[in-house]
Every structure is written in structure tokens, then in C-alpha cells.
Write a protein that holds these residues in place. Structure first.
Motif, mmCIF file in Angstrom:
data_model
loop_
_atom_site.group_PDB
_atom_site.id
_atom_site.type_symbol
_atom_site.label_atom_id
_atom_site.label_comp_id
_atom_site.label_asym_id
_atom_site.label_seq_id
_atom_site.Cartn_x
_atom_site.Cartn_y
_atom_site.Cartn_z
ATOM 1 N N PRO A 169 46.401 37.581 41.873
ATOM 2 C CA PRO A 169 45.174 38.460 41.700
ATOM 3 C C PRO A 169 45.783 40.162 41.673
ATOM 4 O O PRO A 169 44.683 40.752 41.368
ATOM 5 N N ASN A 196 41.816 40.999 35.770
ATOM 6 C CA ASN A 196 41.352 40.594 37.375
ATOM 7 C C ASN A 196 40.421 41.249 37.866
ATOM 8 O O ASN A 196 40.437 42.007 38.871
ATOM 9 N N ASP A 242 36.593 41.010 39.108
ATOM 10 C CA ASP A 242 35.516 39.761 39.895
ATOM 11 C C ASP A 242 34.230 39.948 39.098
ATOM 12 O O ASP A 242 33.536 39.075 38.957
ATOM 13 N N SER A 250 37.595 35.108 41.719
ATOM 14 C CA SER A 250 38.898 35.475 41.939
ATOM 15 C C SER A 250 39.885 34.356 41.967
ATOM 16 O O SER A 250 39.499 33.233 42.317
#
Length: 494
Positions: A30, A246, A248, A477
Motif C-alpha cells: 500500500p 492506491n 481508497d 486497501s
């Protein structure tokens, strides 16, 4: 370059796999800005096409001389550093959009579409003062810049999952939503200069425009024509672009709102059921490509659904039984740049066996009690990309089993199917590498997917939920899966 030789391990030794779980660690990290960075970090990227490489190095091309250097100055910098580049085949038809910038009429049409979309809901987009940035848009969507982004798209992103027929794409005639989607996605891989960076300011606006067009396809039109197909292609590309980051909150919108619209459009157009009108040896080039585009688009959307299930624990939206259309043919057939080249490739290709035409049939074959072995004649035409799709389909089945409290009854069959997959994978990947092929993307690290599938199966059977990833609540995520992989691949080299 990471070696393509694989080491196998027993299913009882899942705590310590005999190969580094490198790619999936990177892909789920992440902390990376985007998941596409994992392909470069794991050396899982493809090589550019020869004719694209030729055009980049041609000083008479309209692009500036150092374009090839700038294009891959980031994480993809080693694309053009390959010293073993094969000579360019001068008999190939050149890619049409490399020779000149897009016409002024087309660029103005794009600007008009974007402006109109913004004016429908000016407060929904993050532009200063709620005003459409005319100067920024005019600088971003120039004829030269659009072609540069399109070229970057076909040089990098397209090679992972080709479902747009590049040789016949006419930038002056293609549906504008698809041209916009290709430009937006291509900007990610273009040189990080002002013009390419400016394109990236229009991701959300482009997303809204494209999915508004898709709404018309899935709710109004039930006609399967070139424009409806191209709009669905645009939506799939836009989904890939927004899920790559990345972020969310963006992923939640794309996963929960946008992807269901794509699935609904494919169902309305009955694309999951597409079969070839004739086998390649009997079909003309145009008819074959028309069918193949639909087949590949359906295959890509199904695999995207399975990936969402694996990475984000999103319940499957497409059942395995729905994917009864033909499997994609070889990339060589699809990428043939002329009718003559298509005929040459057909002459050296084997047609699919009737029983192996669909992914659904392939799943049934691996789940069946009867098994003729990994070298059965029906598996002779199965390639690495088919096997990757099959493993993702297994992930969908595993998720349904464990969330439906069916693991106790399905575990033996799923475990057996994935072990059969490993045997076939060894044969197919070795065959492709020995014949000069190059595994890219997930195909290069297929055994990592096999290991992860069996590890999830093992813990599901034990009802082990010590890791959040094994708790069946969707997430946006990659952290939960990353932590899961880190724990069970602990001690392996990175």
C-alpha cells in the motif's frame, strides 16, 4: 532480469514456499504510489513492439529525438535498454497513429465533450473556482500530446491485457470516449512533462464522461455495434486507471459504483457468451477480429471481477457459469497487422478443441473426478494467460465456498484442482519460455498465485481468521492482503 525457472513445493509446506513471493508482495504494497509500479519492481513488464521502437528511434518522426529516453525515464526505464532487440520486420504494416498528430477537429471535439460534461455538474470536479480550465485543457489535449499518450498506452499498458485491436484503430474515427480513455491511461506511462502531467488533471472528469456514455449503452441500447463495444472498452480502461492508484476513496467509488455498470453493460450486450463464427483457419481477418475483440473484452472483465475478489474481498459479480464464451486466441493472431500476416499466423497455429473453448469448460475439466493428466491432448492449446485466468476463477470459487460455509465439502476438490493447475503450469510455462516467449505480468509469477490460493484454502478449512484478510468484509486497501502475504511468506528474500 528474474529467472523464469520455478521450484515446486509440497502442499503441506505452505508456511515456507521454496521461491520468494516477490511480485505479490510488491503488487499489494500500500506504500507504492500505484500497483503498476510492482510490474517494474518485479521485472514483470513486457517489451515494446518492434515497430513502436522503430518509430521512436526514427529522427524524422514528428516526436522529438529524445522521446524514447524521456518516455521510459521512470520505473520503466529499462524497456529500451535491451541489447538483444530483434531486427524490425519491414513487411509489417506500421502503426497508423505514429505518423502524425491528431487533427484539430478531433481535439476540439474532445475539448467540447469535456467542457459539456463539466458544465453538467461544475461543483463535482476539483478545478479552481468551479470553472472548466480552458487553457489547461487546451494545453493537455493537443494533437501531438494525445498521440504521445496513445503511443505510451500501446507501448506499455496494452501489452498486459490486449483487448483493443491496435492495427485497425483509427484515431480519427474511433469513439471519442475510447480515445479519451486511452489518452488518460497513456499519460501515466508517458514522459513526466507538463503536457502529460496536465492530462492527469482530467481523470475524474474523464471518468464521469465515459461512464455517462456507458449508462446509455446499458440502459438504452441493446445493439451490439462498434460504438457500443468501444464505449465498454473505454469504461474498462477507466476502471483500470482509477483502481491502479492506491487511493481508497477512489477505489470505493470504482469498485462499488463503476464496475457493476460495466458488468451490466456486458450482460445486456451478451458479450460473456461470444463464440467465434468460425475457427481462425476458416474465418476472414475482419470477422475474426470482430469476434476476438468481444471475447477478449469479456475475458478481461471477468478476470477483473476475480481480481477484485482476491485483492479486496469484493463478492463476485460474475459467476463462472456465465463465462461460456470462447477463450481468447493467441496474441500473435490478435496482433496480426494485416490480412496476409493473419493468414501466416493461422497456418502455424492449432485451433482450439471444441471442448476447451470456454473458461467454464476449463474450470469443469480441472474440477472433474476424471483427469487425463497434465499432458492431455485437450490441454495442448492452453497458454499461460488462460491458466492465469483459470487461477483467478479458482479464487472466485474459493471466496464463494468460504463465505457460503461450503469449504468443508468443496476443499478437497478445490485443492485437487489447484494442484492439477500447478502440474499444467509447469509444462505450459516451460514450453512458452523454451520457444522464445516471455512471461509478463501475473503470468511471470503464476506460482505465487497458486501458493496464495492454497494458503487461503488451508486457513479457510481451519476457520482461521487471525488475520483481517480472512474476515469476509470488503476493503478498498491492499494492506490486509499485503500483511497476510508478509506473514506467510516470512523469511523469504524480497
Amino acid at each position: 532480469m528474474i529467472d523464469c525457472t520455478y521450484t515446486f513445493w509440497d502442499k503441506g509446506d505452505l508456511e515456507a514456499p521454496d521461491l520468494p513471493i516477490t511480485f505479490l508482495r510488491n503488487y499489494t504494497d500500500p506504500h507504492l504510489e500505484s500497483v503498476s509500479d510492482a510490474f517494474a519492481l518485479s521485472a514483470a513488464h513486457p517489451e515494446p513492439f518492434d515497430e513502436l521502437r522503430e518509430s521512436f528511434s526514427n529522427p524524422t518522426n514528428y516526436m522529438y529525438d529524445d522521446y524514447m529516453e524521456d518516455l521510459f525515464s521512470g520505473v520503466f526505464s529499462d524497456f529500451h535498454a535491451n541489447e538483444n532487440v530483434e531486427p524490425v520486420d519491414s513487411t509489417r504494416t506500421p502503426t497508423p497513429f505514429l505518423s502524425s498528430p491528431l487533427s484539430e477537429q478531433r481535439t476540439q471535439a474532445i475539448l467540447s465533450l469535456l467542457t459539456n460534461q463539466h458544465n453538467l455538474a461544475p461543483g463535482a470536479f476539483r478545478f479552481p473556482g468551479g470553472q472548466f480550465p480552458v487553457e489547461l485543457a487546451s494545453a493537455a489535449f493537443t494533437g501531438n500530446n494525445i498521440v504521445k499518450c496513445v503511443t505510451a498506452f500501446f507501448t506499455v499498458s496494452h501489452l498486459y491485457a490486449p483487448f483493443i485491436h491496435r492495427p485497425s484503430l483509427d484515431l480519427e474515427k474511433v469513439a471519442l470516449p475510447l480515445l479519451i480513455a486511452i489518452t488518460l491511461l497513456g499519460s501515466v506511462f508517458a514522459a513526466p512533462q507538463d503536457d502529460a502531467l496536465s492530462v492527469r488533471c482530467f481523470f475524474e472528469l474523464g471518468e464521469e464522461l465515459i461512464f455517462r456514455s456507458l449508462h446509455q449503452v446499458r440502459t438504452v441500447s441493446d445493439q451490439l455495434n462498434d460504438e457500443s463495444i468501444q464505449i465498454v472498452q473505454a469504461a474498462v480502461l477507466m476502471h483500470a486507471l482509477q483502481m491502479d492508484s492506491n487511493n481508497d476513496s477512489v477505489r470505493l467509488r470504482i469498485r462499488a459504483l463503476r464496475f457493476p455498470a460495466i458488468v451490466a453493460a456486458l450482460r445486456r450486450l451478451e458479450l460473456f457468451e461470444t463464440v467465434r463464427k468460425a475457427q481462425p483457419g476458416l474465418a476472414d481477418w475482419d470477422r475474426f477480429i470482430a469476434d476476438e475483440v468481444k471475447i477478449r473484452l469479456a475475458a478481461r472483465v471477468f478476470m477483473t471481477d476475480c481480481m477484485s475478489t482476491l485483492f479486496f474481498k469484493s463478492p463476485p459479480q460474475i459467476t463462472v457459469v456465465e463465462v461460456g464464451g470462447d477463450l481468447p486466441s493467441s496474441d500473435a493472431l490478435f496482433e496480426a497487422s494485416s490480412s496476409a500476416e493473419f493468414s501466416r499466423v493461422v497456418a502455424s497455429s492449432e485451433p482450439f478443441e471444441p471442448t476447451m473453448r470456454s473458461l467454464k469448460n476449463l474450470v469443469l475439466l480441472f474440477l472433474d473426478d476424471e483427469w487425463a493428466g497434465p499432458e492431455a491432448p485437450t490441454l495442448a492449446v492452453v497458454g499461460s494467460e488462460h491458466l492465469i485466468s483459470l487461477m483467478f476463477a479458482f479464487q472466485s470459487l474459493v471466496f464463494v465456498s468460504r463465505t457460503g460455509l461450503l469449504v468443508s465439502s468443496t476443499f478437497p476438490r478445490l485443492l485437487r484442482a489447484t494442484n492439477r493447475w500447478k502440474e499444467v503450469w509447469h509444462i505450459v510455462s516451460s514450453r512458452e519460455v523454451s520457444s522464445g516467449g516471455r512471461l509478463v505480468g501475473f503470468a511471470k509469477y503464476g506460482l505465487e498465485l497458486w501458493w496464495l490460493t492454497q494458503k487461503i484454502l488451508e486457513l479457510a478449512q481451519r476457520e482461521d481468521t487471525q488475520f483481517r484478510y480472512m474476515v469476509n468484509r470488503p476493503t478498498d486497501s491492499l494492506k490486509e492482503l499485503h500483511d497476510f502475504i508478509q506473514r506467510y511468506a516470512e523469511g523469504q528474500p524480497t
